[in-house]
Design a protein around this motif. Structure first.
Motif, PDB file in Angstrom:
ATOM      1  N   PRO A  51     -10.774   9.994 -32.722  1.00  0.00           N
ATOM      2  CA  PRO A  51     -11.441   9.800 -34.198  1.00  0.00           C
ATOM      3  C   PRO A  51     -11.458   9.328 -35.152  1.00  0.00           C
ATOM      4  O   PRO A  51     -10.363   9.840 -35.436  1.00  0.00           O
ATOM      5  N   THR A  52     -12.637   9.008 -35.487  1.00  0.00           N
ATOM      6  CA  THR A  52     -11.998   7.542 -36.827  1.00  0.00           C
ATOM      7  C   THR A  52     -11.329   8.756 -38.240  1.00  0.00           C
ATOM      8  O   THR A  52     -10.743   8.741 -39.103  1.00  0.00           O
ATOM      9  N   GLY A  53     -12.227   9.731 -38.541  1.00  0.00           N
ATOM     10  CA  GLY A  53     -12.252  11.269 -39.278  1.00  0.00           C
ATOM     11  C   GLY A  53     -10.847  11.344 -39.471  1.00  0.00           C
ATOM     12  O   GLY A  53     -10.413  11.218 -40.121  1.00  0.00           O
ATOM     13  N   LEU A  54     -10.014  11.178 -38.102  1.00  0.00           N
ATOM     14  CA  LEU A  54      -8.937  12.715 -38.478  1.00  0.00           C
ATOM     15  C   LEU A  54      -7.778  10.741 -38.116  1.00  0.00           C
ATOM     16  O   LEU A  54      -6.788  11.166 -38.755  1.00  0.00           O
ATOM     17  N   ARG A  55      -8.664   9.797 -38.249  1.00  0.00           N
ATOM     18  CA  ARG A  55      -6.941   8.549 -37.096  1.00  0.00           C
ATOM     19  C   ARG A  55      -6.369   9.141 -38.787  1.00  0.00           C
ATOM     20  O   ARG A  55      -5.097   7.942 -39.054  1.00  0.00           O
TER      21      ARG A  55
ATOM     22  N   GLU B 230      -5.138  10.841 -40.797  1.00  0.00           N
ATOM     23  CA  GLU B 230      -4.746  11.876 -41.747  1.00  0.00           C
ATOM     24  C   GLU B 230      -3.246  12.570 -41.068  1.00  0.00           C
ATOM     25  O   GLU B 230      -2.465  12.622 -40.869  1.00  0.00           O
ATOM     26  N   LEU B 231      -3.799  12.163 -39.043  1.00  0.00           N
ATOM     27  CA  LEU B 231      -3.462  12.896 -38.216  1.00  0.00           C
ATOM     28  C   LEU B 231      -2.069  12.554 -37.852  1.00  0.00           C
ATOM     29  O   LEU B 231      -1.238  13.863 -38.041  1.00  0.00           O
ATOM     30  N   PRO B 232      -1.673  11.071 -38.198  1.00  0.00           N
ATOM     31  CA  PRO B 232       0.137  11.275 -38.489  1.00  0.00           C
ATOM     32  C   PRO B 232       0.815  12.160 -39.251  1.00  0.00           C
ATOM     33  O   PRO B 232       1.593  12.512 -38.336  1.00  0.00           O
ATOM     34  N   GLU B 233       0.056  12.187 -40.163  1.00  0.00           N
ATOM     35  CA  GLU B 233       1.127  12.858 -41.596  1.00  0.00           C
ATOM     36  C   GLU B 233       1.301  14.080 -40.893  1.00  0.00           C
ATOM     37  O   GLU B 233       2.537  15.376 -40.787  1.00  0.00           O
ATOM     38  N   LEU B 234       0.438  14.529 -40.187  1.00  0.00           N
ATOM     39  CA  LEU B 234      -0.068  16.540 -39.706  1.00  0.00           C
ATOM     40  C   LEU B 234       1.192  16.477 -38.296  1.00  0.00           C
ATOM     41  O   LEU B 234       1.612  17.552 -38.254  1.00  0.00           O
ATOM     42  N   LEU B 235       0.994  15.263 -37.789  1.00  0.00           N
ATOM     43  CA  LEU B 235       1.994  15.582 -36.434  1.00  0.00           C
ATOM     44  C   LEU B 235       3.168  15.666 -37.170  1.00  0.00           C
ATOM     45  O   LEU B 235       4.277  15.997 -36.505  1.00  0.00           O
TER      46      LEU B 235
END
Lengths: 215, 215
Positions: free
Chosen positions: B143-147, B149-154
């Motif tokens: 989902p675009t909203g997550l795209r 921030e997600l890498p850093e969270l992972l």
DNA sequence: GTGTTCAGTTGAACGTGTTCAACTAGTCGC
DNA sequence: GCGACTAGTTGAACACGTTCAACTGAACAC
């Protein structure tokens, strides 16, 4: 004189740790300030880490006391978790300048000061018991499926927050407080949602994972 | 001779770290084995930590290479995350005996080897870029909203897994693999669910929290 | 009393990471 | 050529955590 000496070394060490931090407090300084020989300190405490562990025990006790006052006020899971974690940030605040080195010492797996070590058993139990009270006294009550595992998970979350706190250079550790203000309702909400059919599976997976990984 | 000497000290240090671990590898031994004076090693590397940081860079590169092969196969978020994380466990496996002391060094906030330090910039960028590819190449798309921030969270999740790995005494780090097998689909599922109305609020809260805390 | 034992205590000694004044040799300006 | 200048190199020195052989003195047995 043995018991007296041990207590004297202990209190001298803790005072110096509070005043100077970990690295700047040398075993020679502790011994000298306590009026004993260097080797004597080692007779009573196996290593510098074991002395730091005594400091953790002190701080954990302070946190538990402050937390108990918070928990006495009742409230739901979010409010209680928020209160207990913020009490932790307050209890640790005094040591933030040296927090980094203390946590460094604590995280070393072999270290006596590690939160998972046998030597830390007393402060770990103290801390986990606190989270058990937090969960069991919450109203509305925590879903039964979660009630057993949640205290330990929250204890781990607290360790995570503490790790964040170490790296938090903001004044008064504002960022850590922001983190707690965000994480507490988030956990509260997820616990509530865990009963919904959509999340039922995910929450069961989490619990199964925790059990599998612990074994 | 300077560049040669620096390279020689570097490779000698890395070899000894691999053979003996961190604590058992003394700066004197590194220097002697490299045929230079102790002080010379310090001329080229500011501290023992800076030499460890070179080892991390090596390992991160190995992990990135292995991960790229995994990512080339396509797949959804869960499969890609699982593959990349397991590749990490494999890349680190060789060092597990000494993993504890290495992570200890890395976690010290002031340390050059800290994953957040300026000196670790290169390996941090390498690693985060890997997770960016992981997220962006996933199908179905994240989902675009997550795209963003997600890498850093992972990347942070990977650090968490690594921390777990340090304490994992099971043969072949089986528990860490179990953790990855559980965490990957969990994250995959949560990301998928994040679009549902029930979780919409929670997932927005998570993102808001990440942004607030980072500032 | 005398001998024995041992918890408690001492301080010198060891190996560590790191620093630093001194030395070396190559390069530049003239 | 020659006199700086400096990057590179040296090894002794420093303070540290920790260890250990030796000492002390009180308690106990006889």
């Amino acid at each position: 004189m043995s018991d007296d000496t041990k207590a004297l070394v202990r209190s001298t060490a803790l005072r110096l740790f509070r005043e100077r931090g970990y690295a700047a407090t040398t075993m020679r300084a502790i011994a000298q300030e306590a009026g004993v020989a260097t080797g004597n300190a080692y007779y009573h405490f196996a290593s510098k880490d074991h002395l730091v562990q005594e400091l953790y025990l002190d701080v954990t006790r302070e946190h538990a006391t402050a937390a108990r006052a918070v928990l006495a006020q009742g409230g739901d899971l979010t409010a209680r978790l928020r209160g207990v974690m913020l009490a932790g940030v307050d209890a640790f605040a005094e040591y933030h300048a040296f927090g980094a080195e203390f946590v460094t010492v604590a995280i070393r797996p072999g270290s006596a000061a590690s939160p998972f070590s046998a030597e830390s058993g007393e402060s770990r139990e103290l801390s986990q018991e606190m989270f058990r009270e937090l969960v069991e006294g919450a109203s509305p009550a925590v879903p039964t499926g979660l009630r057993d595992e949640l205290p330990e998970l929250l204890w781990l979350a607290q360790l995570g927050v503490t790790l964040f706190w170490v790296y938090d250079g903001s004044p008064g550790q504002r960022r850590t407080r922001t983190l707690v203000e965000g994480v507490a309702p988030l956990i509260g909400r997820l616990v509530k949602l865990s009963r919904l059919p959509v999340l039922r599976g995910a929450s069961e997976d989490v619990l199964a994972l925790v059990r599998a990984v612990r074994a």
